[in-house]
Design a protein around this motif. Structure first.
Motif, mmCIF file in Angstrom:
data_model
loop_
_atom_site.group_PDB
_atom_site.id
_atom_site.type_symbol
_atom_site.label_atom_id
_atom_site.label_comp_id
_atom_site.label_asym_id
_atom_site.label_seq_id
_atom_site.Cartn_x
_atom_site.Cartn_y
_atom_site.Cartn_z
ATOM 1 N N VAL B 326 38.460 144.105 -3.004
ATOM 2 C CA VAL B 326 38.600 143.532 -4.368
ATOM 3 C C VAL B 326 37.269 143.383 -4.886
ATOM 4 C CG1 VAL B 326 39.849 142.433 -6.010
ATOM 5 C CG2 VAL B 326 40.680 142.814 -3.751
ATOM 6 N N ARG B 327 36.927 143.865 -6.200
ATOM 7 C CA ARG B 327 35.721 143.765 -6.741
ATOM 8 C C ARG B 327 35.810 142.358 -7.399
ATOM 9 N NH1 ARG B 327 33.503 146.077 -11.649
ATOM 10 N NH2 ARG B 327 35.284 147.423 -11.719
ATOM 11 N N GLU B 328 36.770 141.868 -7.754
ATOM 12 C CA GLU B 328 36.793 140.683 -8.585
ATOM 13 C C GLU B 328 36.278 139.508 -7.605
ATOM 14 O OE1 GLU B 328 38.295 140.170 -11.945
ATOM 15 O OE2 GLU B 328 37.735 142.322 -12.005
ATOM 16 N N GLU B 329 35.970 138.559 -8.298
ATOM 17 C CA GLU B 329 35.575 137.235 -7.609
ATOM 18 C C GLU B 329 36.950 136.880 -6.743
ATOM 19 O OE1 GLU B 329 33.770 134.268 -9.525
ATOM 20 O OE2 GLU B 329 32.605 135.669 -10.619
ATOM 21 N N VAL B 330 36.596 136.122 -5.495
ATOM 22 C CA VAL B 330 37.380 135.326 -4.450
ATOM 23 C C VAL B 330 38.651 134.696 -5.510
ATOM 24 C CG1 VAL B 330 37.736 133.826 -2.824
ATOM 25 C CG2 VAL B 330 35.801 135.279 -2.933
ATOM 26 N N ARG B 331 38.260 133.868 -6.598
ATOM 27 C CA ARG B 331 39.383 132.852 -7.118
ATOM 28 C C ARG B 331 40.450 133.671 -7.568
ATOM 29 N NH1 ARG B 331 37.618 131.282 -12.067
ATOM 30 N NH2 ARG B 331 35.480 132.446 -11.427
ATOM 31 N N LEU B 332 40.346 134.980 -8.044
ATOM 32 C CA LEU B 332 41.421 135.943 -8.599
ATOM 33 C C LEU B 332 42.422 136.082 -7.382
ATOM 34 C CD1 LEU B 332 42.876 137.703 -10.663
ATOM 35 C CD2 LEU B 332 41.600 139.510 -9.745
ATOM 36 N N SER B 333 42.075 136.579 -6.384
ATOM 37 C CA SER B 333 42.765 136.986 -5.203
ATOM 38 C C SER B 333 43.421 135.717 -4.566
ATOM 39 C CB SER B 333 42.602 137.745 -4.281
ATOM 40 O OG SER B 333 41.133 137.535 -3.808
ATOM 41 N N ALA B 334 42.663 134.692 -4.450
ATOM 42 C CA ALA B 334 43.261 133.442 -4.148
ATOM 43 C C ALA B 334 44.382 132.666 -4.840
ATOM 44 C CB ALA B 334 42.210 132.394 -3.897
ATOM 45 N N SER B 335 44.165 132.838 -6.065
ATOM 46 C CA SER B 335 45.368 132.295 -7.030
ATOM 47 C C SER B 335 46.409 133.041 -7.149
ATOM 48 C CB SER B 335 44.635 131.704 -8.278
ATOM 49 O OG SER B 335 43.934 132.761 -9.029
ATOM 50 N N CYS B 336 46.514 134.351 -7.075
ATOM 51 C CA CYS B 336 47.415 135.062 -7.143
ATOM 52 C C CYS B 336 48.626 134.886 -6.296
ATOM 53 C CB CYS B 336 47.035 136.745 -6.948
ATOM 54 S SG CYS B 336 48.298 137.943 -7.142
ATOM 55 N N ASN B 337 48.290 134.653 -5.090
ATOM 56 C CA ASN B 337 49.288 134.455 -4.160
ATOM 57 C C ASN B 337 49.503 133.058 -3.665
ATOM 58 O OD1 ASN B 337 50.463 137.148 -3.892
ATOM 59 N ND2 ASN B 337 48.517 137.731 -3.008
ATOM 60 N N GLN B 338 48.657 132.107 -3.917
ATOM 61 C CA GLN B 338 48.535 130.913 -3.258
ATOM 62 C C GLN B 338 49.718 129.989 -3.783
ATOM 63 O OE1 GLN B 338 44.805 128.846 -3.750
ATOM 64 N NE2 GLN B 338 45.342 128.307 -5.925
ATOM 65 N N MET B 339 50.182 129.150 -2.736
ATOM 66 C CA MET B 339 51.141 128.353 -2.980
ATOM 67 C C MET B 339 50.782 126.796 -2.272
ATOM 68 S SD MET B 339 54.056 129.798 -4.141
ATOM 69 C CE MET B 339 53.828 131.027 -5.155
ATOM 70 N N GLN B 340 49.479 126.796 -1.573
ATOM 71 C CA GLN B 340 49.179 125.435 -1.209
ATOM 72 C C GLN B 340 49.863 124.751 -0.350
ATOM 73 O OE1 GLN B 340 47.430 124.224 -5.168
ATOM 74 N NE2 GLN B 340 45.327 124.724 -4.246
ATOM 75 N N ALA B 341 50.481 125.161 0.567
ATOM 76 C CA ALA B 341 51.568 124.642 1.410
ATOM 77 C C ALA B 341 50.631 123.518 2.024
ATOM 78 C CB ALA B 341 51.992 125.555 2.754
ATOM 79 N N CYS B 342 51.159 122.320 1.895
ATOM 80 C CA CYS B 342 50.177 121.271 2.571
ATOM 81 C C CYS B 342 50.359 120.875 3.934
ATOM 82 C CB CYS B 342 50.546 120.022 1.896
ATOM 83 S SG CYS B 342 52.585 119.420 1.893
ATOM 84 N N TYR B 343 51.480 121.547 4.779
ATOM 85 C CA TYR B 343 51.409 121.420 5.986
ATOM 86 C C TYR B 343 50.380 122.444 6.939
ATOM 87 C CZ TYR B 343 53.760 125.869 6.910
ATOM 88 O OH TYR B 343 53.997 127.399 7.061
ATOM 89 N N LEU B 344 49.755 123.270 6.056
ATOM 90 C CA LEU B 344 48.912 124.378 6.577
ATOM 91 C C LEU B 344 47.435 124.006 6.010
ATOM 92 C CD1 LEU B 344 49.458 126.593 8.882
ATOM 93 C CD2 LEU B 344 50.115 128.012 6.994
ATOM 94 N N PHE B 345 47.635 124.211 4.514
ATOM 95 C CA PHE B 345 46.258 124.169 3.954
ATOM 96 C C PHE B 345 45.828 122.807 3.342
ATOM 97 C CE2 PHE B 345 48.547 128.293 3.593
ATOM 98 C CZ PHE B 345 47.586 128.955 4.441
#
Lengths: 493, 493
Positions: B326-345
């Motif tokens: 992906v050419r876009e910055e990391v932020r885009l693809s991170a926030s597209c799918n992220q759910m920030q499960a607190c047991y893992l991340f």
């Protein structure tokens, strides 16, 4: 003859090079020897679980770069050794960090063989044996669930999150098949239900499928993490009153943190009454179906429409191995995803096309995940393993410094209260300080490399440790070791 | 040679059993010996590509069932041998059936090592080395694409179909981020564009994501299978006039059947003008970026927003290995799918959290697919391989009985006209009969087990063979063999 342009490279002496047999055997045997040494070391309690380094440091400890200079096979062996040196020993008896731990030798042999066969699950033509083994194994799993004569369908997918997403896709397709062609705008607002303790993949799936995370309604769980059926029914009725269409309930058999089992029978009654697809996310707890003693925890699963079951978790099958089982007939799951690409699923083939299972998948190429499960099953590693794990339940002795939640599975969740926190009277201050204890102990644990365990907060509960037993190598002594190590590393906090 | 008598031994004698070291080493060495023999045999032209049996027959040729009786380790070894006996030899020099063929020895060693490390890609904590290798390799791939300083993002996914789906998800998220929470009803009608020769996964992805297959507009391709840019622009304008929102163009670099390369530069101009996310599906042809001589076929890819590139195809990395870049910055693809499960991340970890890449994925657990690619790259298998494959392009000699389409890649598509069809004058009858030739020859080919090649119809063209060269073991003689075998098997048709 193949004309390789890099004439002086060692890899060019390997097969398919002429006379490459001996060199290939020697090279692969060297790699095998490195791996065998690593395996033996992994089970040795006197070695570290991890030789941990922070990212920037690890980047500098070895040359990981992809340069323009080719490496010799000797260099390649050095890279293999370095990679294993800094890897986590997930087979180590004191590795408790994830739901997937341990390394089974039959499973490992099967995974090596799978790599060697190097084929793809899309058609019978290119994976005849593996397609049959999927057929045999999925049928057996459905029988174990309790579906009549093992009827139904299923697929092995790349992990529980994708299996759950398949279930949601199927539920949507069954109710509104036109969404496949016309998109979500052809359907009313769909809503799904799952407990507040369920896995994040339910929301992740809803986001991807265009349903939206706000349409996943979180049902309250009781103190032990089980979904409260009355709250489910209340929220279903509420959603209907708003004009939404409830289409999917995902109950959890073995939640990620507490290991809680939702009351499946009561949930099945509600789903039946309201005509909603019932899915059971048994990624973690599904394997208890293999245990005569513990399968009652999943009573009601036989009434579900679909179930996720990850043999790579409690059954310790090497990563990854996740199945979605479906009670509906094959036709439903085939037509939900199929596109009938004519270069792959030719309808004029000369064999029974029902064995070309690839078009059911969201993927095109699909990794062979079946063989390791099938081979371990033949060796009867599985049933024994499940029993062993479950026997270890509730073995965590609570000392003065530990407060534990009541365990239902092999998850044991607890706080360690260091002396400096234990006697604090200001409750707000106490919780604030307790919240910081687990992250510090975990970081120290990794630096020492002696053991690994996970931690997290949950709802209004501050950070606690989640000890999970799924590693067949772990003994009571290893559990004691973990407790003592936590005390050792946290006594100054 | 290891002398191993495992009579009466079952899995419980292996590690982690006490004193299990020697027994484990012996067992694994036996499995390795079976595999080494299979590997040598796979490259031997005097062996069959496949010992083919129809499904019901294969079910009966061996006991594949999961009974209640445990097997000994001897039985397990027998099962391993039986599985390989009936497997396709995908490494065989005369196996041309799929885009993924061949078996690279460095890649195989790496895949064995990956199984042995048996970990999961979700966090740096549990896969420190592999996370770093993904970081290093994805950056290198972006540099090769031509994105400034290799900036951007990427992920290894379970196959090209999922990589393409990721691209579509990202394009939608960039334009309408609210779809993540609110679902597709919060967006106007989105439409995607791809050529009529593109891979079916674009439509499959659209169906799953709630966009709908009818919103994937198929752009005309020219006679060689390349997308016609003027038709693309016409259809974009038409869609806008209807009030639809064009959000995604998927150009193909190396179509599945013809191996055609869409004109990326012209498509990039159109995407820029209309402000549409440009994706390049280079699952098959992307590897030509590694070839100085052939990378011009992908000119314009550096202007794309994302690219699918499957090293498991032309680069012969063992299955599976697919990257989305992906050419876009990391932020885009991170926030597209992220759910920030607190047991893992957990956000209070003590290391740089940007290395916990798992939350970008649709999956939770993610298989380690990086190591085989990285190790092969270090050995410089890749660049050599690409060149070798491409050198073999256009090597298919056309005899009187063969009519070929003009090749652009290592796909060579052709009809074989048996004597009984060749001189027919009635064109309709001729095409009708020609359509049945390839399926019959293919079925016979499998029964004899001598070679394997794919076939399909395309548009108004009746069934033709698609010969693909990606197997580094194949030589000119093997190609000749295929042609002669087709003639031999089809001369009576």
């Amino acid at each position: 003859m193949p004309v390789f342009c890099c004439l002086f490279l060692d890899f060019s002496h390997l097969l398919p090079a002429l006379d490459g047999d001996a060199k290939t055997m020697n090279f692969l045997q060297e790699v095998v020897d490195i791996m065998l040494a690593y395996i033996v070391e992994s089970f040795d309690r006197s070695t570290k679980v991890i030789d941990f380094h922070y990212p920037n440091e690890l980047l500098q400890r070895n040359n990981w770069e992809l340069s323009d200079e080719p490496e010799t096979l000797d260099d390649i062996l050095i890279s293999c050794r370095a990679t294993l040196k800094y890897a986590i020993k997930t087979a180590h008896p004191r590795y408790f960090n994830q739901l997937s731990t341990g390394l089974d030798m039959v499973g490992l042999a099967a995974d090596w063989l799978t790599s060697t066969a190097n084929t793809n699950m899309f058609t019978y033509e290119v994976a005849p044996v593996f397609v049959l083994l999927e057929y045999v194994t999925l049928k057996k799993m459905r029988e174990i669930i309790g579906w009549q004569e093992g009827r139904g369908d299923g697929i092995f997918s790349p992990g529980g999150a994708i299996s759950n997403m398949y279930a949601m896709l199927l539920a949507r397709y069954k109710m509104f098949p036109e969404v496949k062609e016309k998109g979500m705008s052809s359907a009313p607002r769909l809503v799904a239900f799952t407990s507040e303790h369920s896995h994040f993949s339910i929301k992740k799936g809803a986001a991807a499928l265009g349903i939206g995370t706000e349409s996943v309604i979180c049902i309250k769980a009781d103190e032990r993490g089980k979904m409260i059926p009355s709250d489910l029914e209340r929220r279903i009725i509420e959603a209907k009153q708003k004009g939404y269409v409830p289409f999917f309930v995902s109950a959890t058999a073995g939640t990620t943190v507490y290991g809680a089992f939702d009351p499946l029978m009561a949930i099945a009654d509600i789903c039946k009454k309201h005509d909603i697809w019932m899915h059971v996310d048994g990624a973690w707890g599904g394997s208890l179906l293999m245990s005569r003693k513990h399968r009652w925890k999943l009573n009601g699963v036989e009434r579900a429409n679909s179930m996720t079951w990850n043999p790579h978790k409690m059954m310790a099958v090497p990563l990854q191995c996740s199945a979605l089982l479906v009670r509906e007939e094959v036709r439903l799951s085939a037509s939900c995803n199929q596109m009938q690409a004519c270069y792959l699923f030719q309808q004029d083939k000369q064999y029974d096309l029902s064995y070309d299972t690839g078009d059911k998948a969201l993927q095109c190429g699909r990794h062979v995940d079946i063989f390791k499960l099938w081979l371990m099953w033949r060796a009867k590693v599985l049933r024994a393993l499940c029993l062993v794990c479950v026997l270890r339940e509730r073995t965590l002795m609570l000392s003065a410094g530990h407060v534990s939640l009541q365990p239902q599975h092999t998850n044991v969740c607890f706080w360690y209260l260091p002396p400096g926190v234990r006697y604090l009277e200001d409750k707000v201050e106490k919780m604030k300080r307790l919240h910081k204890v687990a992250p510090v102990i975990k970081a120290r644990m990794m630096e020492y490399g002696t053991t690994m365990v996970s931690y997290q907060p949950q709802g209004d509960k501050v950070n606690f440790f989640r000890m999970v037993i799924s590693n067949p190598a772990a003994t009571f002594e290893d559990i004691d070791f973990l407790i003592e190590e936590i005390e050792r590393l946290g006594q100054d906090l």
